[in-house]
Design a protein around this motif. Sequence first.
Motif, PDB file in Angstrom:
ATOM      1  N   ASN A 204       0.870  -1.176   0.000  1.00  0.00           N
ATOM      2  CA  ASN A 204       0.000   0.000   0.000  1.00  0.00           C
ATOM      3  C   ASN A 204       0.906   1.225   0.000  1.00  0.00           C
ATOM      4  O   ASN A 204       2.110   1.117   0.226  1.00  0.00           O
ATOM      5  CB  ASN A 204      -0.896   0.027   1.244  1.00  0.00           C
ATOM      6  N   LEU A 205       0.332   2.399  -0.254  1.00  0.00           N
ATOM      7  CA  LEU A 205       1.116   3.621  -0.210  1.00  0.00           C
ATOM      8  C   LEU A 205       0.677   4.463   0.981  1.00  0.00           C
ATOM      9  O   LEU A 205      -0.518   4.691   1.176  1.00  0.00           O
ATOM     10  CB  LEU A 205       0.955   4.437  -1.501  1.00  0.00           C
ATOM     11  N   VAL A 206       1.658   4.906   1.767  1.00  0.00           N
ATOM     12  CA  VAL A 206       1.399   5.793   2.903  1.00  0.00           C
ATOM     13  C   VAL A 206       2.247   7.051   2.723  1.00  0.00           C
ATOM     14  O   VAL A 206       3.477   6.974   2.648  1.00  0.00           O
ATOM     15  CB  VAL A 206       1.741   5.115   4.242  1.00  0.00           C
ATOM     16  N   PHE A 207       1.570   8.181   2.632  1.00  0.00           N
ATOM     17  CA  PHE A 207       2.217   9.486   2.474  1.00  0.00           C
ATOM     18  C   PHE A 207       2.087  10.265   3.769  1.00  0.00           C
ATOM     19  O   PHE A 207       1.086  10.145   4.475  1.00  0.00           O
ATOM     20  CB  PHE A 207       1.515  10.259   1.354  1.00  0.00           C
ATOM     21  N   TYR A 208       3.123  11.065   4.099  1.00  0.00           N
ATOM     22  CA  TYR A 208       2.903  11.995   5.200  1.00  0.00           C
ATOM     23  C   TYR A 208       3.566  13.340   4.949  1.00  0.00           C
ATOM     24  O   TYR A 208       4.576  13.447   4.255  1.00  0.00           O
ATOM     25  CB  TYR A 208       3.292  11.395   6.552  1.00  0.00           C
ATOM     26  N   ALA A 209       2.933  14.352   5.500  1.00  0.00           N
ATOM     27  CA  ALA A 209       3.459  15.711   5.500  1.00  0.00           C
ATOM     28  C   ALA A 209       3.117  16.326   6.849  1.00  0.00           C
ATOM     29  O   ALA A 209       2.355  15.760   7.629  1.00  0.00           O
ATOM     30  CB  ALA A 209       2.843  16.527   4.364  1.00  0.00           C
ATOM     31  N   HIS A 210       3.696  17.476   7.127  1.00  0.00           N
ATOM     32  CA  HIS A 210       3.368  18.208   8.346  1.00  0.00           C
ATOM     33  C   HIS A 210       2.322  19.276   8.043  1.00  0.00           C
ATOM     34  O   HIS A 210       2.248  19.788   6.916  1.00  0.00           O
ATOM     35  CB  HIS A 210       4.614  18.877   8.926  1.00  0.00           C
ATOM     36  N   SER A 211       1.556  19.637   9.034  1.00  0.00           N
ATOM     37  CA  SER A 211       0.546  20.685   8.822  1.00  0.00           C
ATOM     38  C   SER A 211       1.211  21.991   8.414  1.00  0.00           C
ATOM     39  O   SER A 211       0.671  22.750   7.600  1.00  0.00           O
ATOM     40  CB  SER A 211      -0.278  20.874  10.095  1.00  0.00           C
ATOM     41  N   TRP A 212       2.426  22.261   8.956  1.00  0.00           N
ATOM     42  CA  TRP A 212       3.110  23.508   8.612  1.00  0.00           C
ATOM     43  C   TRP A 212       3.741  23.485   7.220  1.00  0.00           C
ATOM     44  O   TRP A 212       4.228  24.509   6.735  1.00  0.00           O
ATOM     45  CB  TRP A 212       4.158  23.879   9.661  1.00  0.00           C
ATOM     46  N   ASP A 213       3.746  22.318   6.573  1.00  0.00           N
ATOM     47  CA  ASP A 213       4.222  22.264   5.188  1.00  0.00           C
ATOM     48  C   ASP A 213       3.344  23.098   4.252  1.00  0.00           C
ATOM     49  O   ASP A 213       3.778  23.446   3.147  1.00  0.00           O
ATOM     50  CB  ASP A 213       4.217  20.818   4.684  1.00  0.00           C
ATOM     51  N   PHE A 214       2.134  23.401   4.694  1.00  0.00           N
ATOM     52  CA  PHE A 214       1.154  24.036   3.813  1.00  0.00           C
ATOM     53  C   PHE A 214       0.974  25.526   4.091  1.00  0.00           C
ATOM     54  O   PHE A 214      -0.002  26.125   3.657  1.00  0.00           O
ATOM     55  CB  PHE A 214      -0.185  23.298   3.919  1.00  0.00           C
ATOM     56  N   ILE A 215       1.927  26.109   4.828  1.00  0.00           N
ATOM     57  CA  ILE A 215       1.901  27.553   5.059  1.00  0.00           C
ATOM     58  C   ILE A 215       3.267  28.146   4.727  1.00  0.00           C
ATOM     59  O   ILE A 215       4.272  27.430   4.663  1.00  0.00           O
ATOM     60  CB  ILE A 215       1.542  27.906   6.521  1.00  0.00           C
ATOM     61  N   LYS A 216       3.308  29.432   4.515  1.00  0.00           N
ATOM     62  CA  LYS A 216       4.558  30.130   4.238  1.00  0.00           C
ATOM     63  C   LYS A 216       5.346  30.284   5.535  1.00  0.00           C
ATOM     64  O   LYS A 216       4.820  30.758   6.537  1.00  0.00           O
ATOM     65  CB  LYS A 216       4.297  31.503   3.623  1.00  0.00           C
ATOM     66  N   ILE A 217       6.627  29.865   5.493  1.00  0.00           N
ATOM     67  CA  ILE A 217       7.501  29.985   6.658  1.00  0.00           C
ATOM     68  C   ILE A 217       8.762  30.727   6.212  1.00  0.00           C
ATOM     69  O   ILE A 217       9.687  30.119   5.649  1.00  0.00           O
ATOM     70  CB  ILE A 217       7.859  28.610   7.251  1.00  0.00           C
ATOM     71  N   PRO A 218       8.818  32.034   6.413  1.00  0.00           N
ATOM     72  CA  PRO A 218       9.960  32.833   5.925  1.00  0.00           C
ATOM     73  C   PRO A 218      11.311  32.358   6.462  1.00  0.00           C
ATOM     74  O   PRO A 218      12.332  32.494   5.786  1.00  0.00           O
ATOM     75  CB  PRO A 218       9.637  34.245   6.434  1.00  0.00           C
ATOM     76  N   GLU A 219      11.330  31.788   7.693  1.00  0.00           N
ATOM     77  CA  GLU A 219      12.592  31.357   8.290  1.00  0.00           C
ATOM     78  C   GLU A 219      13.100  30.024   7.726  1.00  0.00           C
ATOM     79  O   GLU A 219      14.234  29.630   7.990  1.00  0.00           O
ATOM     80  CB  GLU A 219      12.436  31.209   9.808  1.00  0.00           C
ATOM     81  N   SER A 220      12.275  29.336   6.966  1.00  0.00           N
ATOM     82  CA  SER A 220      12.628  28.019   6.451  1.00  0.00           C
ATOM     83  C   SER A 220      13.364  28.128   5.116  1.00  0.00           C
ATOM     84  O   SER A 220      12.828  28.665   4.147  1.00  0.00           O
ATOM     85  CB  SER A 220      11.378  27.154   6.281  1.00  0.00           C
ATOM     86  N   ARG A 221      14.588  27.590   5.065  1.00  0.00           N
ATOM     87  CA  ARG A 221      15.330  27.598   3.802  1.00  0.00           C
ATOM     88  C   ARG A 221      14.659  26.703   2.767  1.00  0.00           C
ATOM     89  O   ARG A 221      14.680  27.012   1.566  1.00  0.00           O
ATOM     90  CB  ARG A 221      16.771  27.122   4.050  1.00  0.00           C
ATOM     91  N   ILE A 222      14.072  25.605   3.235  1.00  0.00           N
ATOM     92  CA  ILE A 222      13.384  24.712   2.296  1.00  0.00           C
ATOM     93  C   ILE A 222      12.178  25.410   1.680  1.00  0.00           C
ATOM     94  O   ILE A 222      11.974  25.368   0.465  1.00  0.00           O
ATOM     95  CB  ILE A 222      12.964  23.411   3.011  1.00  0.00           C
ATOM     96  N   ASP A 223      11.379  26.073   2.515  1.00  0.00           N
ATOM     97  CA  ASP A 223      10.190  26.744   1.976  1.00  0.00           C
ATOM     98  C   ASP A 223      10.569  27.929   1.096  1.00  0.00           C
ATOM     99  O   ASP A 223       9.877  28.240   0.132  1.00  0.00           O
ATOM    100  CB  ASP A 223       9.277  27.207   3.116  1.00  0.00           C
ATOM    101  N   THR A 224      11.668  28.589   1.409  1.00  0.00           N
ATOM    102  CA  THR A 224      12.125  29.710   0.586  1.00  0.00           C
ATOM    103  C   THR A 224      12.561  29.230  -0.793  1.00  0.00           C
ATOM    104  O   THR A 224      12.269  29.867  -1.814  1.00  0.00           O
ATOM    105  CB  THR A 224      13.298  30.439   1.271  1.00  0.00           C
ATOM    106  N   ARG A 225      13.244  28.096  -0.831  1.00  0.00           N
ATOM    107  CA  ARG A 225      13.751  27.583  -2.098  1.00  0.00           C
ATOM    108  C   ARG A 225      12.735  26.732  -2.836  1.00  0.00           C
ATOM    109  O   ARG A 225      12.654  26.783  -4.065  1.00  0.00           O
ATOM    110  CB  ARG A 225      15.019  26.755  -1.845  1.00  0.00           C
ATOM    111  N   PHE A 226      11.972  25.944  -2.083  1.00  0.00           N
ATOM    112  CA  PHE A 226      10.965  25.051  -2.683  1.00  0.00           C
ATOM    113  C   PHE A 226       9.624  25.349  -2.016  1.00  0.00           C
ATOM    114  O   PHE A 226       9.271  24.743  -1.009  1.00  0.00           O
ATOM    115  CB  PHE A 226      11.351  23.581  -2.494  1.00  0.00           C
ATOM    116  N   SER A 227       8.896  26.248  -2.592  1.00  0.00           N
ATOM    117  CA  SER A 227       7.715  26.819  -1.948  1.00  0.00           C
ATOM    118  C   SER A 227       6.637  25.781  -1.644  1.00  0.00           C
ATOM    119  O   SER A 227       6.442  24.811  -2.395  1.00  0.00           O
ATOM    120  CB  SER A 227       7.120  27.899  -2.848  1.00  0.00           C
TER     121      SER A 227
END
Length: 255
Positions: A204-227
């Motif tokens: 089966n396939l199980v995916f996970y993400a964090h709730s904060w993955d779906f908001i803009k986080i200016p301090e996050s280098r990952i979110d800045t580079r990969f929105s």
Amino acid sequence: MKIALTFDVEKDLHSNQYQSLEKGIPLILSILNKKNIKATFFVPAKLLDKFPDYFLDLEKQGHEIALHGYSHERFDNLSIKEKENRIKQSVEIHNQIFKHSPVGFRAPQHSIDEETLIVLKQNHFLYDASYTPLNLLQLLFFPKKFKLWLKGFFSPKRVYKLKQGIYEIPTSSFFVPFVSLPLRVFPWFLLKLFLNLLILTNQNLVFYAHSWDFIKIPESRIDTRFSHKKLVTNLEKVIFYLSKEYKFSRMQDLL
């Protein structure tokens, strides 16, 4: 094959705020509702206690609310007594809000160990979801936890019963885990190839993400580079692509 979409709900990354409850989870629900998908949300008990009506409403919508520790602590760093106390407190909070016991658990930062699994069984959990086999990223993020990583890396890629008496439902992986990062980083043609490799190598396939993955986080280098906007777009594409042949379910329905 069934697909389970899971979301770890925590305080926002790099802050003590809860913007992800105000903006992130509503965005997740808007994506899920397009295909009437029911997901599983792993939530620390202290967060359930802080926002009981919020998560009670999620369950009323048909989603599963499972536990993600008491206050998002690493369980492999706790004594057996601390593990027992925190899991007991967590179950009591869950019971008070939902009027039934939790059946699922995911240890923060993959920090599951044999003692914790025994305590979960003693508290009548049906499954754990802390392992991610064939996951190279875990070693990169937690290099000091080599022994724990090694055990998880070679664990089965299917639902199976642990010797402690509960089931393990692992996150899917093909050296890169099926989490938010490849959806942020991969172009669609590469993401589609990745999905097909997962389909070929997983029950089966199980995916996970964090709730904060779906908001803009200016301090996050990952979110800045990969929105997070690319994550939202690609999650919708992934759901549309997989829904052509497969059904989506909550984690407890994979047992």
